[in-house]
Each structure stands twice: as structure tokens, then as C-alpha cells.
Design an enzyme around this catalytic site. Structure first.
Site, PDB file in Angstrom:
ATOM      1  N   CYS A 124       0.872  -1.220  -0.037  1.00 50.43           N
ATOM      2  CA  CYS A 124      -0.059  -0.142   0.091  1.00 50.43           C
ATOM      3  C   CYS A 124       0.951   1.310   0.163  1.00 50.43           C
ATOM      4  CB  CYS A 124      -1.022   0.057   1.201  1.00 50.43           C
ATOM      5  SG  CYS A 124      -2.194   1.438   1.336  1.00 50.43           S
ATOM      6  N   LYS A 203     -11.696  -4.901   4.363  1.00 54.73           N
ATOM      7  CA  LYS A 203     -10.854  -3.867   5.302  1.00 54.73           C
ATOM      8  C   LYS A 203     -12.035  -2.916   5.652  1.00 54.73           C
ATOM      9  CE  LYS A 203      -6.789  -1.130   5.795  1.00 54.73           C
ATOM     10  NZ  LYS A 203      -5.550  -0.881   5.146  1.00 54.73           N
ATOM     11  N   ARG A 213      -1.478   4.181  12.536  1.00 51.26           N
ATOM     12  CA  ARG A 213      -0.891   5.167  11.618  1.00 51.26           C
ATOM     13  C   ARG A 213       0.313   6.102  12.364  1.00 51.26           C
ATOM     14  NH1 ARG A 213      -6.957   6.498   9.578  1.00 51.26           N
ATOM     15  NH2 ARG A 213      -7.228   4.449   8.721  1.00 51.26           N
ATOM     16  N   GLU A 241     -16.903  -8.369  -1.682  1.00 50.85           N
ATOM     17  CA  GLU A 241     -15.465  -7.917  -1.562  1.00 50.85           C
ATOM     18  C   GLU A 241     -14.826  -9.182  -1.735  1.00 50.85           C
ATOM     19  OE1 GLU A 241     -13.597  -5.516  -2.209  1.00 50.85           O
ATOM     20  OE2 GLU A 241     -14.671  -3.570  -1.599  1.00 50.85           O
ATOM     21  N   LYS A 256     -10.477  -7.444   8.545  1.00 49.82           N
ATOM     22  CA  LYS A 256      -9.666  -6.546   9.170  1.00 49.82           C
ATOM     23  C   LYS A 256     -10.635  -5.376   9.466  1.00 49.82           C
ATOM     24  CE  LYS A 256      -5.793  -3.341   9.026  1.00 49.82           C
ATOM     25  NZ  LYS A 256      -4.906  -2.764   8.013  1.00 49.82           N
ATOM     26  N   SER A 283      -3.752  -2.584  15.679  1.00 52.75           N
ATOM     27  CA  SER A 283      -3.148  -1.894  16.540  1.00 52.75           C
ATOM     28  C   SER A 283      -4.061  -1.462  17.577  1.00 52.75           C
ATOM     29  CB  SER A 283      -2.449  -0.770  15.844  1.00 52.75           C
ATOM     30  OG  SER A 283      -3.388   0.129  15.244  1.00 52.75           O
TER      31      SER A 283
HETATM   32  C1  PBG Z   1      -2.111   0.614   5.339  1.00 52.23           C
HETATM   33  C2  PBG Z   1      -2.475  -0.393   6.285  1.00 52.23           C
HETATM   34  C3  PBG Z   1      -3.138   0.406   7.762  1.00 52.23           C
HETATM   35  C4  PBG Z   1      -3.028  -0.866   8.470  1.00 52.23           C
HETATM   36  C5  PBG Z   1      -2.370  -2.002   7.608  1.00 52.23           C
HETATM   37  N1  PBG Z   1      -2.143  -1.568   6.516  1.00 52.23           N
HETATM   38  C6  PBG Z   1      -3.551   1.416   8.199  1.00 52.23           C
HETATM   39  C7  PBG Z   1      -4.727   2.130   7.349  1.00 52.23           C
HETATM   40  O1  PBG Z   1      -5.255   1.642   6.549  1.00 52.23           O
HETATM   41  O2  PBG Z   1      -5.001   3.186   7.748  1.00 52.23           O
HETATM   42  C8  PBG Z   1      -3.537  -1.136   9.837  1.00 52.23           C
HETATM   43  C9  PBG Z   1      -2.958  -2.063  10.915  1.00 52.23           C
HETATM   44  C10 PBG Z   1      -3.252  -1.794  12.145  1.00 52.23           C
HETATM   45  O3  PBG Z   1      -3.944  -1.076  12.885  1.00 52.23           O
HETATM   46  O4  PBG Z   1      -2.811  -2.568  13.018  1.00 52.23           O
HETATM   47  N2  PBG Z   1      -3.055   0.613   4.553  1.00 52.23           N
END
Ligand code: PBG
Length: 338
Positions: A124, A203, A213, A241, A256, A283
Site C-alpha cells: 500500500c 478491510k 498510523r 468484496e 480486518k 493496533s
Molecule cells: C495500510 C495499512 C493500515 C493498516 C495495515 N495496513 C492502516 C490504514 O489503513 O490506515 C492497519 C494495521 C493496524 O492498525 O494494526 N493501508
């Protein structure tokens, strides 16, 4: 009068040996994947303030970190790259730099540790762009929107760079339409038909990503991600999806976040039993446990095991979690909470 005994489900709970015997779900190190952050330009691990116990590591520490995890039985890893702001640009070109933190970390891991660890990479651009979005912002009819198809070209290149460095699987997380197809085609064209895709198929636009972030420096600088990530109110849409990603060639599906979306994990496993299902215990879910444990408001080990068990019970085969090392250590010490 017929004899009607009391029916006694409690017999199966009488003692630990019997409970362990009849347990339907068990947590094993085999199911756990550890996310790791590698940052360019640092010499010491940087603690991530909002995620106690997690660090941004210097790239050259990658083999050591992975080896220590392997010694505890954790064999699969999800790699994220972190770069300084002055290396970011509008298109996120650093995302496919072969000298970027992720390709370099993979090459070092392969050189020092060989082929054994399973290396997955997050694909990403949000950590590599000045705007922090997972796609390229463009102006259309007077409105700022995130352009889908120009983004596909960039993430396809990023995936190829990771494959070239030695990744086993790439994991696109930007929720762009057609991302799995674009990556599959690019990998195949470049001769990486053996590299798999674990798609962040489902997601959600979640508040639980907050600490990440901070960790990855990937917060959007304007607006939010609601025009590409899913609406937390929708579950049936998750089936769409997932179906699209399956059609496009995903090998592993992911939901997720995990904990607030156990129902989605459950319906996805039911709809696609033939595909391994991963769930990302994100997270914010991790940090809530750590914060409450710091205050001694909960029993950290018990709650952590309960959460991982719940995610597996809902139907996940793979749990991506920052708790992986703790859980592996506790299992090794013989901890068994139920
Ligand atoms: C990137 C990404 C994110 C996470 C994993 N890949 C952040 C987002 O979408 O803002 C989140 C992982 C986490 O919160 O542990 N797109």
C-alpha cells in the site's frame, strides 16, 4: 412416570484435563503472524508509543528480529516499511524502490536465515505518499477523489519489487478495486507466478487503526479513507468484496479489524471454506489490552488468549497479531488459561 435425569453439560467442564480434551478451538504458534515495522535511517529500535512493546526497527536488525521470533516458534511475518517524510512524494514512488526498507529487509533475512521464514509484505502506498492516502488524489468535477486505476499501476510495481526481493506473499491493503487482479497479472508477467497474494479483501474504515498510523507515519493528511475502505455497518458487502478477490486470484482472504468483526469472519469462513482466512487483530485492539493491563484492570494473559481464541473460534485460520511473541512465550512457559 418416565425417569428424566437432569442433563449435565458440566461433566465436560469438571477439570482441566477434560476441558482440554473437548476444547473445540486451540491457539497454536502455527496460526500466528507477526507484523514488523522496518524504518529507514535509524540505528536503534524506536519504541512505538501508542503500541507498548512494539518497535520500529532499523532495517539491518531484520534477520535478528526474525530469528528471535523463529526461536519462539513464530514462522510468518508481515512486513511494513517506514520512511522519513522527506523521502515521500505525491505518487509514492519510494514504495517500489528496491532499496526501500522492505525489499532490503527481505534480502537481509534471506541472506542470513534462508528460505524458511514465511515473508508477507503489506502493499500500500499510504506510508510512502505526502498525502497519506492509499491511492492517488485527483481533482474530478471540482471534487478531490482517490483515483483507482492509476494507483493499481503503482501497487503492482510495489508487489513486483517485494517479490523480486524474496517475499513469499504480498498483501495488498489499499482497498482499490481490481488490486488483486492487477498484482496477479504483474507478478505473472514478471515471472513470479509462485508468489502468492493474501488480500486485505474485507478491510473496514476503522478507528482501531489509530496507533498503527502513528507507527507507520501513514495517517491521511486530509479527509479520511471512507471512499475506499468498507463501512462498518455492512456485512453482506463483505461477501461481495471476498468473492471479487477470489475471482481475481487471491490465495488467502483477510478480514480486518478482527475483534469488532467476528461476525464477518464467521460468514466469510462459511462462504469460502476452501480459502484460508486471515484476521488482522489490529493496533487499536492490541493497545486497548496493553493500556488496561498497565492499569491492572484486566488479566493481560487471560484476555489476550481469550481474544485470539475468539478470533479463531469465529473461523479465522491465521491471526495476524502484535501479541504473537507474547503468546508464543506464554505457550512455551506452559501457560494454558482455560
Ligand atoms: C495500510 C495499512 C493500515 C493498516 C495495515 N495496513 C492502516 C490504514 O489503513 O490506515 C492497519 C494495521 C493496524 O492498525 O494494526 N493501508
Amino acid at each position: 412416570m418416565a425417569y428424566f435425569p437432569v442433563l449435565r453439560p458440566r461433566r465436560l467442564r469438571a477439570k482441566k484435563s477434560i476441558r482440554d480434551l473437548v476444547a473445540e478451538t486451540n491457539v497454536s504458534v502455527n496460526d500466528l503472524m507477526l507484523p514488523l515495522f522496518f524504518k529507514e535511517g535509524i540505528r536503534e529500535p524506536e519504541p512505538i508509543e501508542a503500541m507498548p512493546g512494539q518497535y520500529r526497527y532499523p532495517v539491518d536488525m531484520a534477520p535478528k528480529i526474525v530469528q528471535e521470533a523463529m526461536e519462539l516458534g513464530i514462522k510468518s511475518f508481515l512486513l511494513f516499511g517506514v520512511i522519513p517524510d522527506d523521502k515521500k512524494d505525491f505518487q509514492g514512488t519510494a514504495a517500489y524502490d528496491p532499496e526501500g526498507p522492505v525489499p532490503r529487509a527481505i534480502r537481509l533475512i534471506r541472506r542470513e536465515l534462508g528460505d524458511e521464514p514465511a515473508i508477507f509484505t503489506d502493499v500500500c502506498i499510504c506510508g510512502y505518499t505526502t498525502h497519506g492516502h492509499c491511492g492517488i488524489p485527483v481533482e474530478r468535477r471540482g471534487r478531490k477523489v482517490i483515483d483507482n486505476d492509476s494507483t493499481l499501476k503503482i501497487i503492482a510495481k510495489m508487489a513486483v519489487t517485494h517479490a523480486e526481493a524474496g517475499a513469499d506473499f504480498v498483501a495488498p491493503s489499499g482497498m482499490m478495486d481490481g488490486m488483486v487482479k492487477a498484482i496477479r497479472e504483474a507478478l505473472d508477467n514478471e515471472g513470479y507466478s509462485d508468489v502468492g497474494i493474501m488480500s486485505y479483501a474485507v478491510k473496514y474504515a476503522s478507528g482501531f487503526y489509530g496507533p498503527f498510523r502513528e507507527a507507520a507515519g501513514s495517517a491521511p493528511r486530509f479527509g479520511d479513507r471512507r471512499s475506499y475502505q468498507m463501512d462498518p455497518r455492512n456485512a453482506a458487502e463483505a461477501l461481495k468484496e471476498a468473492a471479487l478477490d477470489v475471482e481475481e486470484g487471491a490465495d488467502i482472504l483477510m478480514v480486518k479489524p478482527a475483534l469488532a468483526y467476528l461476525d464477518v469472519i464467521s460468514i466469510l469462513k462459511e462462504a469460502f471454506p476452501q480459502y484460508p482466512l486471515a484476521a488482522y487483530n489490529v493496533s487499536g485492539e492490541y493497545s486497548m489490552v496493553k493500556a488496561a493491563a498497565e492499569k491492572s484492570w484486566i488479566d493481560e494473559k487471560l484476555v489476550t488468549f481469550e481474544i485470539i481464541t475468539a478470533i479463531k473460534r469465529a473461523g479465522a485460520d491465521i491471526v495476524i497479531t502484535y501479541h504473537a511473541l507474547d503468546v508464543a512465550r506464554w505457550l512455551r512457559e506452559g501457560y494454558s488459561p482455560f
